[in-house]
Design a protein around this motif. Structure first.
Motif, PDB file in Angstrom:
ATOM      1  N   ALA A   1      45.792  47.704  40.956  1.00  0.00           N
ATOM      2  CA  ALA A   1      44.458  47.863  41.546  1.00  0.00           C
ATOM      3  C   ALA A   1      44.393  49.079  42.465  1.00  0.00           C
ATOM      4  CB  ALA A   1      44.080  46.603  42.327  1.00  0.00           C
ATOM      5  N   ASP A   2      45.499  49.394  43.141  1.00  0.00           N
ATOM      6  CA  ASP A   2      45.605  50.550  44.029  1.00  0.00           C
ATOM      7  C   ASP A   2      44.421  50.629  45.006  1.00  0.00           C
ATOM      8  OD1 ASP A   2      46.674  52.867  45.131  1.00  0.00           O
ATOM      9  OD2 ASP A   2      45.641  54.179  43.709  1.00  0.00           O
ATOM     10  N   PRO A   3      44.213  49.593  45.831  1.00  0.00           N
ATOM     11  CA  PRO A   3      43.012  49.543  46.669  1.00  0.00           C
ATOM     12  C   PRO A   3      43.165  50.317  47.972  1.00  0.00           C
ATOM     13  CG  PRO A   3      44.299  47.578  47.012  1.00  0.00           C
ATOM     14  CD  PRO A   3      45.038  48.385  45.971  1.00  0.00           C
ATOM     15  N   ASP A   4      42.032  50.648  48.575  1.00  0.00           N
ATOM     16  CA  ASP A   4      42.015  51.168  49.945  1.00  0.00           C
ATOM     17  C   ASP A   4      42.020  50.024  50.956  1.00  0.00           C
ATOM     18  OD1 ASP A   4      41.702  54.023  49.275  1.00  0.00           O
ATOM     19  OD2 ASP A   4      39.753  53.371  48.492  1.00  0.00           O
ATOM     20  N   LEU A   5      41.554  48.850  50.541  1.00  0.00           N
ATOM     21  CA  LEU A   5      41.512  47.663  51.392  1.00  0.00           C
ATOM     22  C   LEU A   5      41.669  46.429  50.509  1.00  0.00           C
ATOM     23  CD1 LEU A   5      40.827  46.245  54.178  1.00  0.00           C
ATOM     24  CD2 LEU A   5      38.437  46.280  53.421  1.00  0.00           C
ATOM     25  N   ILE A   6      42.426  45.460  51.002  1.00  0.00           N
ATOM     26  CA  ILE A   6      42.620  44.203  50.274  1.00  0.00           C
ATOM     27  C   ILE A   6      41.870  43.101  51.018  1.00  0.00           C
ATOM     28  CG2 ILE A   6      44.297  42.517  49.434  1.00  0.00           C
ATOM     29  CD1 ILE A   6      46.384  44.826  49.536  1.00  0.00           C
ATOM     30  N   VAL A   7      40.969  42.432  50.306  1.00  0.00           N
ATOM     31  CA  VAL A   7      40.158  41.350  50.868  1.00  0.00           C
ATOM     32  C   VAL A   7      40.543  40.057  50.160  1.00  0.00           C
ATOM     33  CG1 VAL A   7      37.823  40.516  51.334  1.00  0.00           C
ATOM     34  CG2 VAL A   7      38.278  42.983  51.245  1.00  0.00           C
TER      35      VAL A   7
ATOM     36  N   VAL B   1      41.539  40.510  41.740  1.00  0.00           N
ATOM     37  CA  VAL B   1      42.929  40.150  41.467  1.00  0.00           C
ATOM     38  C   VAL B   1      43.019  38.632  41.580  1.00  0.00           C
ATOM     39  CG1 VAL B   1      45.322  40.421  42.217  1.00  0.00           C
ATOM     40  CG2 VAL B   1      43.736  42.369  42.360  1.00  0.00           C
ATOM     41  N   VAL B   2      43.219  37.942  40.458  1.00  0.00           N
ATOM     42  CA  VAL B   2      43.063  36.491  40.437  1.00  0.00           C
ATOM     43  C   VAL B   2      44.291  35.814  39.843  1.00  0.00           C
ATOM     44  CG1 VAL B   2      40.563  36.725  40.258  1.00  0.00           C
ATOM     45  CG2 VAL B   2      41.908  36.475  38.184  1.00  0.00           C
ATOM     46  N   ALA B   3      44.591  34.609  40.361  1.00  0.00           N
ATOM     47  CA  ALA B   3      45.689  33.814  39.830  1.00  0.00           C
ATOM     48  C   ALA B   3      45.338  33.280  38.447  1.00  0.00           C
ATOM     49  CB  ALA B   3      46.001  32.660  40.782  1.00  0.00           C
ATOM     50  N   ASP B   4      46.356  33.032  37.651  1.00  0.00           N
ATOM     51  CA  ASP B   4      46.115  32.593  36.267  1.00  0.00           C
ATOM     52  C   ASP B   4      45.899  31.085  36.151  1.00  0.00           C
ATOM     53  OD1 ASP B   4      48.648  31.595  36.699  1.00  0.00           O
ATOM     54  OD2 ASP B   4      49.601  32.612  35.005  1.00  0.00           O
TER      55      ASP B   4
ATOM     56  N   LYS C   1      36.129  44.668  36.760  1.00  0.00           N
ATOM     57  CA  LYS C   1      37.557  44.911  36.599  1.00  0.00           C
ATOM     58  C   LYS C   1      38.310  43.697  37.149  1.00  0.00           C
ATOM     59  CE  LYS C   1      37.536  48.949  38.727  1.00  0.00           C
ATOM     60  NZ  LYS C   1      38.010  50.271  39.259  1.00  0.00           N
ATOM     61  N   VAL C   2      39.087  43.059  36.295  1.00  0.00           N
ATOM     62  CA  VAL C   2      39.831  41.860  36.673  1.00  0.00           C
ATOM     63  C   VAL C   2      41.296  42.039  36.289  1.00  0.00           C
ATOM     64  CG1 VAL C   2      40.065  39.368  36.354  1.00  0.00           C
ATOM     65  CG2 VAL C   2      37.785  40.417  36.333  1.00  0.00           C
ATOM     66  N   VAL C   3      42.168  41.781  37.244  1.00  0.00           N
ATOM     67  CA  VAL C   3      43.611  41.782  37.001  1.00  0.00           C
ATOM     68  C   VAL C   3      44.117  40.372  37.291  1.00  0.00           C
ATOM     69  CG1 VAL C   3      45.844  42.724  37.672  1.00  0.00           C
ATOM     70  CG2 VAL C   3      43.825  44.209  37.644  1.00  0.00           C
ATOM     71  N   VAL C   4      44.803  39.777  36.320  1.00  0.00           N
ATOM     72  CA  VAL C   4      45.297  38.409  36.458  1.00  0.00           C
ATOM     73  C   VAL C   4      46.791  38.445  36.757  1.00  0.00           C
ATOM     74  CG1 VAL C   4      45.569  36.167  35.317  1.00  0.00           C
ATOM     75  CG2 VAL C   4      43.535  37.572  34.860  1.00  0.00           C
ATOM     76  N   TYR C   5      47.202  37.684  37.767  1.00  0.00           N
ATOM     77  CA  TYR C   5      48.632  37.602  38.083  1.00  0.00           C
ATOM     78  C   TYR C   5      49.142  36.184  37.837  1.00  0.00           C
ATOM     79  CZ  TYR C   5      47.389  35.444  42.630  1.00  0.00           C
ATOM     80  OH  TYR C   5      46.901  34.619  43.617  1.00  0.00           O
ATOM     81  N   PRO C   6      50.404  36.028  37.447  1.00  0.00           N
ATOM     82  CA  PRO C   6      50.956  34.689  37.198  1.00  0.00           C
ATOM     83  C   PRO C   6      51.224  33.960  38.509  1.00  0.00           C
ATOM     84  CG  PRO C   6      52.645  36.348  36.874  1.00  0.00           C
ATOM     85  CD  PRO C   6      51.373  37.102  37.124  1.00  0.00           C
ATOM     86  N   ALA C   7      50.713  32.740  38.628  1.00  0.00           N
ATOM     87  CA  ALA C   7      50.977  31.936  39.817  1.00  0.00           C
ATOM     88  C   ALA C   7      52.444  31.513  39.827  1.00  0.00           C
ATOM     89  CB  ALA C   7      50.072  30.715  39.823  1.00  0.00           C
ATOM     90  N   ASP C   8      53.104  31.726  40.941  1.00  0.00           N
ATOM     91  CA  ASP C   8      54.513  31.367  41.099  1.00  0.00           C
ATOM     92  C   ASP C   8      54.578  30.039  41.850  1.00  0.00           C
ATOM     93  OD1 ASP C   8      57.193  31.114  41.728  1.00  0.00           O
ATOM     94  OD2 ASP C   8      57.477  33.259  42.111  1.00  0.00           O
ATOM     95  N   LYS C   9      54.595  28.934  41.102  1.00  0.00           N
ATOM     96  CA  LYS C   9      54.511  27.614  41.720  1.00  0.00           C
ATOM     97  C   LYS C   9      55.746  27.291  42.551  1.00  0.00           C
ATOM     98  CE  LYS C   9      51.290  25.580  38.390  1.00  0.00           C
ATOM     99  NZ  LYS C   9      50.905  26.863  37.775  1.00  0.00           N
ATOM    100  N   ALA C  10      56.906  27.735  42.114  1.00  0.00           N
ATOM    101  CA  ALA C  10      58.124  27.474  42.894  1.00  0.00           C
ATOM    102  C   ALA C  10      58.072  28.207  44.228  1.00  0.00           C
ATOM    103  CB  ALA C  10      59.354  27.895  42.094  1.00  0.00           C
ATOM    104  N   ASN C  11      57.589  29.438  44.190  1.00  0.00           N
ATOM    105  CA  ASN C  11      57.452  30.212  45.420  1.00  0.00           C
ATOM    106  C   ASN C  11      56.445  29.559  46.366  1.00  0.00           C
ATOM    107  OD1 ASN C  11      57.638  32.490  47.226  1.00  0.00           O
ATOM    108  ND2 ASN C  11      55.737  33.251  46.343  1.00  0.00           N
TER     109      ASN C  11
END
Length: 469
Positions: free
Chosen positions: A162-168, A38-41, A55-65
Motif C-alpha cells: 500500500a505504501d501509505p503516507d498515513l495508516i488509519v 488493507v483487510v484481514a481474510d 483498491k483492496v489488499v487482503v492479508y492472511p489472519a495469523d490466528k496463532a499470533n
C-alpha cells in the motif's frame, strides 16, 4: 497523475466492516485521499468492502499470533489493574468459578470433587498470572513478547504494498493485528491513527500493548481515559464521535415507520450475564397492574446479540413480551458470535418509536438518549451473577457520570421498578432534547458536521502534523 496523499485503512474485524463500510463514514476520505483498504481474510462478507474501483489488499489472519498476544493482554490487565476499576473487575470475572460449593464442604467430598478441581485450577492460573505480572518477570515478558516481536508477515507485506503516507485503523484498543500495524509502521517510518470503536474500550479492555501516534475517541470521557488509563498525551487524542450513530441525528427529526403495529416499551439486554427473564416478568406484572395506562402496550425484548449467558425466556409464560425478530435466531438458536452483525439501519425505527426504554447498562442507552427517550437502567443486584448490574455500575469506569444525562434514571432496587416505570411513562416527551444532547456529548460527541467530514479533517491534520516533524 494521482498526487493525493496515500492512506492505508486497515480492517481486522467484521465489527469494523459494519461500523465503517455499512455507514457513510468513509465517503469524504475516499474523495480527498488515495485510499487502499488493507483487510484481514477472515472478515466474512467482503461485499461492503470490495466496491468497484476500490483498491483492496487482503492479508492472511495469523490466528496463532493473535492468541499469543491476547495472552499477553491478560498479563497487562494484571500488571496495570490499579489504573481502572474495570480491569480488576475483568480479572474477577476471569477467575469466577462456574460451580458453587455446597455447605458444609467436607460433608460430601465426592460431590464437590469437580468444584475442588476447578478451584485449584483457578488458584493456579491466578497465581501464575500474578507472577508473570510481577516486575522482574514482566520486564522479561515485555522484552520478549512486546518489544522484541516482529510484525506478522502478512500485515507487513500488505502495508508495504500500500505504501501509505498515513495508516488509519479502527480499533478496540485490544487488537493483536493493531500491534503488528504499529510495528510495521515504525519500520516504514509512517504515522498511525487509530479510531477507538466504543466508548468503553480504553477503560475496560487492557492497557494497550503498543500505542499509535494518535487516536480518535467518542467523547471527552474517552479522551480522559486515554490520558489517565492509557498514558497518552492529550495532544495525541482527538474527540471525533462514532460513525455508528451519525445517521441518527438526521433521522430523529423524521423517524422511519415503526417495525411493529403495537406500542411498546423497549427492553435492552446486556452482553454480561444478568437475570433478564425475571426483570421482564417484573415489568410485565407492572403493566398488568395498570391496565388504564398500558392498554395494548407490549414489551419488546432485544437481547444483546453477543451476550455471554445462554438462558432464554422460553417457558416463563410471558404473554406481553415479544423478542425483537432481528436478533431472535441469534437468541433462540446457535449463536454466531461476531459473525452476526445487526443492520444499523434497523435501529432508528426500533429506538425512535419506543415509548420508553429500559434494561441493563449497554451502549444502546447512548442511542436512546440521542432520540430523547427516557431510559430506566436496572442497576440492582439480581442475586445470581457476578455481573449483576449493580456491580457493573459500581465497577465500570465508563458508566461513571451518566447521572448527568437527565433522561436516564437508575433503578437500584428491584422493588422500585414500578415507580420508575410509571414516572418514565408519564414524563414522555417532557424533557428538552437540547438539554439531553448537552449532557450526552461528554460521552458521545456530535456537531454540525457529519462524521465522514470529521474523519477526513482529522486525517488531514495528522498528515500536516507529520510533514512538520
Amino acid at each position: 497523475m494521482n498526487d493525493r496523499p496515500r492512506i492505508a485503512f486497515v480492517v481486522s474485524s467484521p465489527l469494523f466492516v459494519r461500523n465503517y463500510f455499512r455507514t457513510d463514514a468513509l465517503g469524504t476520505l475516499e474523495e480527498r485521499f488515495d485510499v487502499t483498504f488493507v483487510v484481514a481474510d477472515d472478515l466474512g462478507d467482503m461485499s461492503p468492502v470490495e466496491k468497484p474501483g476500490r483498491k483492496v489488499v487482503v492479508y492472511p489472519a495469523d490466528k496463532a499470533n493473535r492468541a499469543r498476544q491476547f495472552n499477553t493482554y491478560k498479563v497487562l490487565i494484571q500488571r496495570f489493574r490499579h489504573r481502572s476499576s474495570t480491569f480488576q473487575f475483568r480479572l474477577d470475572r476471569m477467575f469466577e468459578p462456574k460451580r458453587r460449593f455446597r455447605r458444609p464442604l467436607l460433608s460430601n467430598a465426592l460431590r464437590n470433587l469437580d468444584a475442588l478441581r476447578e478451584r485449584a485450577g483457578i488458584a493456579y492460573r491466578r497465581t501464575r498470572l500474578r507472577i508473570m505480572a510481577s516486575r522482574p518477570v514482566f520486564d522479561l515478558i515485555r522484552r520478549s513478547r512486546i518489544d522484541g516481536l516482529e510484525p506478522s508477515r502478512g500485515i507487513a507485506e500488505a502495508l508495504t504494498a500500500a505504501d501509505p503516507d498515513l495508516i488509519v485503523m479502527p480499533s478496540s484498543a485490544f487488537d493483536p493485528d493493531g500491534n503488528d500495524v504499529i510495528r510495521q509502521a515504525a519500520r516504514m517510518e509512517r504515522p498511525t491513527l487509530f479510531l477507538i470503536d466504543n466508548w468503553d474500550n480504553l477503560s475496560s479492555k487492557s492497557v494497550m500493548l503498543l500505542r499509535p501516534d494518535h487516536i480518535g475517541v467518542w467523547g471527552e470521557q474517552s479522551a480522559r481515559h486515554a490520558t489517565d488509563i492509557q498514558g497518552l498525551d492529550r495532544a495525541a487524542v482527538t474527540v471525533i464521535g462514532t460513525p455508528r450513530f451519525d445517521h441518527y441525528f438526521v433521522l430523529r427529526d423524521d423517524l422511519p415507520a415503526s417495525h411493529f403495529d403495537f406500542p411498546y416499551i423497549l427492553f435492552l439486554g446486556t452482553s454480561l450475564a444478568f437475570d433478564e427473564a425475571s426483570a421482564l416478568e417484573n415489568l410485565e406484572a407492572v403493566l398488568d397492574r395498570h391496565p388504564e395506562r398500558f392498554a395494548g402496550v407490549r414489551i419488546l425484548y432485544r437481547p444483546h446479540p453477543w451476550r455471554e449467558s445462554r438462558d432464554t425466556i422460553l417457558g416463563r409464560g410471558l404473554e406481553r413480551v415479544t423478542v425483537d425478530p432481528q436478533v431472535a435466531d441469534q437468541y433462540f438458536g446457535t449463536p454466531q458470535g461476531h459473525r452476526f452483525q445487526p443492520d444499523l439501519s434497523y435501529y432508528p425505527g426500533l429506538i425512535g418509536n419506543a415509548e420508553v426504554v429500559a434494561g441493563g447498562l449497554t451502549s444502546m442507552l447512548i442511542e436512546a438518549t440521542i432520540f430523547g427517550k427516557n431510559y430506566i437502567a436496572l442497576t440492582y443486584d439480581d442475586g445470581i451473577n457476578i455481573t449483576n448490574q449493580r456491580t457493573v455500575l459500581e465497577r465500570s469506569e465508563h458508566f461513571r457520570g451518566l447521572e448527568r444525562i437527565p433522561s436516564l434514571s437508575f433503578c437500584k432496587d428491584r422493588a422500585d421498578v414500578e415507580r420508575f416505570l410509571l414516572n418514565a411513562w408519564d414524563a414522555r416527551g417532557t424533557r428538552a432534547r437540547s438539554e439531553i444532547d448537552a449532557a450526552r456529548r461528554h460521552f458521545c460527541h456530535d456537531d454540525a458536521r457529519p462524521y465522514r467530514d470529521r474523519l477526513a479533517d482529522l486525517v488531514s491534520a495528522r498528515l500536516d502534523a507529520d510533514r512538520k516533524t
